[in-house]
Design an enzyme around this catalytic site. Structure first.
Site, PDB file in Angstrom:
ATOM      1  N   LYS A 235       0.850  -1.197   0.000  1.00 43.90           N
ATOM      2  CA  LYS A 235       0.000   0.000   0.000  1.00 43.90           C
ATOM      3  C   LYS A 235       0.885   1.246   0.000  1.00 43.90           C
ATOM      4  O   LYS A 235       1.947   1.265   0.650  1.00 43.90           O
ATOM      5  CB  LYS A 235      -0.868  -0.035   1.258  1.00 43.90           C
ATOM      6  CG  LYS A 235      -1.933   1.051   1.355  1.00 43.90           C
ATOM      7  CD  LYS A 235      -2.794   0.783   2.599  1.00 43.90           C
ATOM      8  CE  LYS A 235      -3.897   1.828   2.720  1.00 43.90           C
ATOM      9  NZ  LYS A 235      -4.698   1.604   3.939  1.00 43.90           N
TER      10      LYS A 235
ATOM     11  N   SER B  99      -9.549   1.448   3.458  1.00 44.81           N
ATOM     12  CA  SER B  99      -8.810   2.226   2.493  1.00 44.81           C
ATOM     13  C   SER B  99      -7.765   1.448   1.698  1.00 44.81           C
ATOM     14  O   SER B  99      -7.143   2.002   0.781  1.00 44.81           O
ATOM     15  CB  SER B  99      -8.128   3.385   3.201  1.00 44.81           C
ATOM     16  OG  SER B  99      -7.249   2.898   4.167  1.00 44.81           O
TER      17      SER B  99
ATOM     18  N   SER C 195      -9.521  -0.772   7.676  1.00 44.15           N
ATOM     19  CA  SER C 195      -9.016  -0.568   6.321  1.00 44.15           C
ATOM     20  C   SER C 195      -8.398  -1.748   5.619  1.00 44.15           C
ATOM     21  O   SER C 195      -8.130  -1.661   4.425  1.00 44.15           O
ATOM     22  CB  SER C 195      -7.990   0.570   6.319  1.00 44.15           C
ATOM     23  OG  SER C 195      -8.659   1.774   6.599  1.00 44.15           O
TER      24      SER C 195
END
Lengths: 463, 108
Positions: free
Chosen positions: A15, A110, A134
């Site tokens: 990420k 996210s 997330s």
């Protein structure tokens, strides 16, 4: 030669809020566009030391704020299941002229990019982060395994912080065994992160079978929230029955402060964000505005240009709650409520319950055009409801794909375990995974006009 | 419940982030309203929790220099620098007062 380690040659994705030496790390924000990390986050270093191949950095909501992976500067992430036969069968285009692209669904967030990367077979495992859900939320929507480890187990050094007291690196894989492998490589004390515990971590292999009859599964009644889709409701009950039929003790439990977890998170998160985002001033790294009048006006302009509305909104709210006249009533109050939430779990786990079983999300993934009808804060408050409390209490939790919805999209269920008892948590998750036999995504050949999908994702990978 | 304009200005100054427009102000009001729900919880006698690891003694290393010497690397990411210094515009100049700058109130 000798293999470097277990992951030698294995593709992974990370990420874009983890620092990666020599590679742009943007947090999907204008504030960090062009920022080349001078170092690797500890977890990234550990993967690379094992010989893992970093395919790229994945897209996210800006600074990990959001539950859809729709609010980053690179644009929204599309759920690979939008292009699966399973989804297309249940959602044929209504007319030839209708844009076939308008029905695509979100990944959740996210860590949406990481979940999509694993789900679409572009990598073996991906790193996400989990502050309010997330990692687990997009895992559920993308039909992959999403593990949130116990706070203090995996180093946060190099993970650009959102909420220091709740953030953890998350692990996304296609099966529970893989998650255990990656966990084994990442967990353990890091002298560079003093919030990692010093106990020696022993990597483990998951047993192929466990004695379910020895298990006590708790079903927290407060997780039966309004807004929970009837499909997920039914799935949750079915799975509870599954465990019962296998001989486990399945009981209803109560975590009375659950309804306040989201409000508590809202205050604590914005307060920590207000502090954590203060470092972005344009002086040492990242975006810098062309303002030369004064330091303060340069900072203000830089931050106005660099942050999106969501980030700015949270900073302002956080500063409000931290004002002298508000500090006791909001920030300290929220910290007290946090203790009550954490104590709820202590009580339940102290009463012989081994694992909690809850849904991960309220429903299957929403179409993008529907999701963006409400603002980020509203969506986050709705979508984090089932995942957030585990972050409050620092407990390990995992989302495992359970079934496909009526619309042909993945539904996940969540298991929450005791602190630092990842082995037990993952053993139960693996047993469950075997019972369920979740279908493999059937991705059809991409037609020419679907190439726009790849353009979004190409702009994020920096290799 | 209104958040007074003076507080809004104060927040902009503290955060060095502006509301941008009336939407930003509305967002703050919503955020404050949402947080009001905390009042419903009885927290008498409850200690605030800073960290879930409060019962543990966390690792602190020795105060010795073990790494560094990476000035060039670190300066690479800065836009404006001279020799080994980050360059900032002049300090000790307060942000222009509300009347002197464009704010959400004047824009709407």
């Amino acid at each position: 030669g000798q293999p470097l380690g277990v992951l030698d040659g294995i593709p992974v994705a990370v990420k874009d809020n983890f620092n990666t030496a020599g590679i742009e790390t943007t947090c999907a924000s204008n504030m960090l566009k062009g920022y080349i990390s001078p170092y690797n986050a500890t977890v990234v270093q550990k993967l690379l030391d094992q010989g893992a191949v970093l395919l790229g950095k994945t897209n996210l909501d800006e600074f990990a704020m959001g539950s859809g992976s729709t609010d980053g500067v690179f644009g929204p992430v599309r759920n690979p299941w939008s292009y699966s036969r399973q989804y297309k069968e249940k959602n044929p285009p209504k007319s030839h002229s209708e844009n076939e692209d308008s029905e695509w669904v979100i990944t959740g967030g996210s860590s949406g990019g990481s979940a999509a990367a694993v789900s679409s077979f572009t990598c073996f495992a991906a790193l996400g982060s989990d502050t309010g859900g997330s990692t687990r939320n997009p895992a559920a929507h993308c039909g992959v395994v999403g593990l949130k480890p116990t706070y203090g187990l995996i180093s946060r050094h190099g993970l650009i912080p959102l909420v220091n007291s709740m953030d953890v690196p998350g692990i996304l894989t296609r099966c529970v065994d893989d998650a255990a492998v990656v966990l084994g490589l990442l967990a353990g004390h890091d002298p560079k992160d003093s919030t990692t515990i010093q106990d020696t971590f022993k990597p483990f292999e998951l047993p192929d079978s466990i004695d379910i009859r020895k298990l006590c599964i708790g079903i927290p009644k407060e997780y039966q929230v309004p807004g929970l889709s009837s499909e997920i409701q039914a799935l949750w009950s079915e799975v509870a029955e599954l465990f019962k039929d296998a001989g486990a003790k399945v009981i209803e439990v109560s975590l009375p402060h659950t309804p306040y977890s989201i409000v508590c998170y809202h205050v604590l998160c914005t307060a920590e964000v207000a502090s954590n985002m203060a470092r972005f001033d344009g002086l040492e790294y990242g975006h810098r505005a062309d303002m030369k009048q004064s330091t303060e006006s340069m900072y203000a302009a830089t931050r106005r240009e660099g942050f999106n509305d969501v980030v700015r909104g949270r900073i302002l709210a956080g500063n409000y709650f931290l004002l002298k006249e508000n500090y006791e009533n909001y920030f300290v109050k929220a910290q007290k409520v946090r203790r009550l939430i954490a104590n709820d779990f202590v009580k339940v786990f102290g009463s012989a319950v081994d694992i909690l079983l809850t849904p991960t999300t309220l429903s299957d993934a929403a179409p993008y055009v529907e999701f963006i009808k409400e603002d980020n804060r509203t969506r986050s408050a709705q979508d984090d409801i089932l995942t957030q409390a585990a972050n409050m209490a620092g407990l390990p939790a995992i989302s495992v794909p359970a079934a496909l919805s009526k619309r042909g999209l993945p539904l996940g269920l969540q298991f929450i375990g005791r602190s630092f008892q990842e082995k037990q948590l993952l053993s139960v998750a693996k047993w469950f995974e075997k019972q369920v036999k979740f279908p493999v995504i059937q991705l059809e050949d991409m037609k020419r006009h679907d190439c726009s999908v790849f353009q979004h994702q190409k702009s994020v990978s920096s290799l | 419940e209104q958040v007074p304009a003076a507080v809004l200005e104060h927040l902009e100054r503290l955060a060095l982030v502006d509301f941008g427009d009336t939407e930003g102000v509305r967002r703050l009001r919503e955020a404050v309203r949402f947080a009001e729900r905390l009042r419903e919880v009885d927290t008498d006698g409850v200690e605030p929790m800073d960290s879930v690891l409060e019962d543990r003694c966390l690792y602190l290393r020795e105060d010795d220099v073990t790494e560094g010497n990476c000035t060039k690397e670190l300066l690479k990411n800065a836009r404006e620098k001279i020799e080994e210094y980050f360059v900032a515009p002049p300090g000790n100049i307060p942000l222009p007062k509300l009347e002197e700058r464009e704010t959400f109130e004047q824009q709407s």
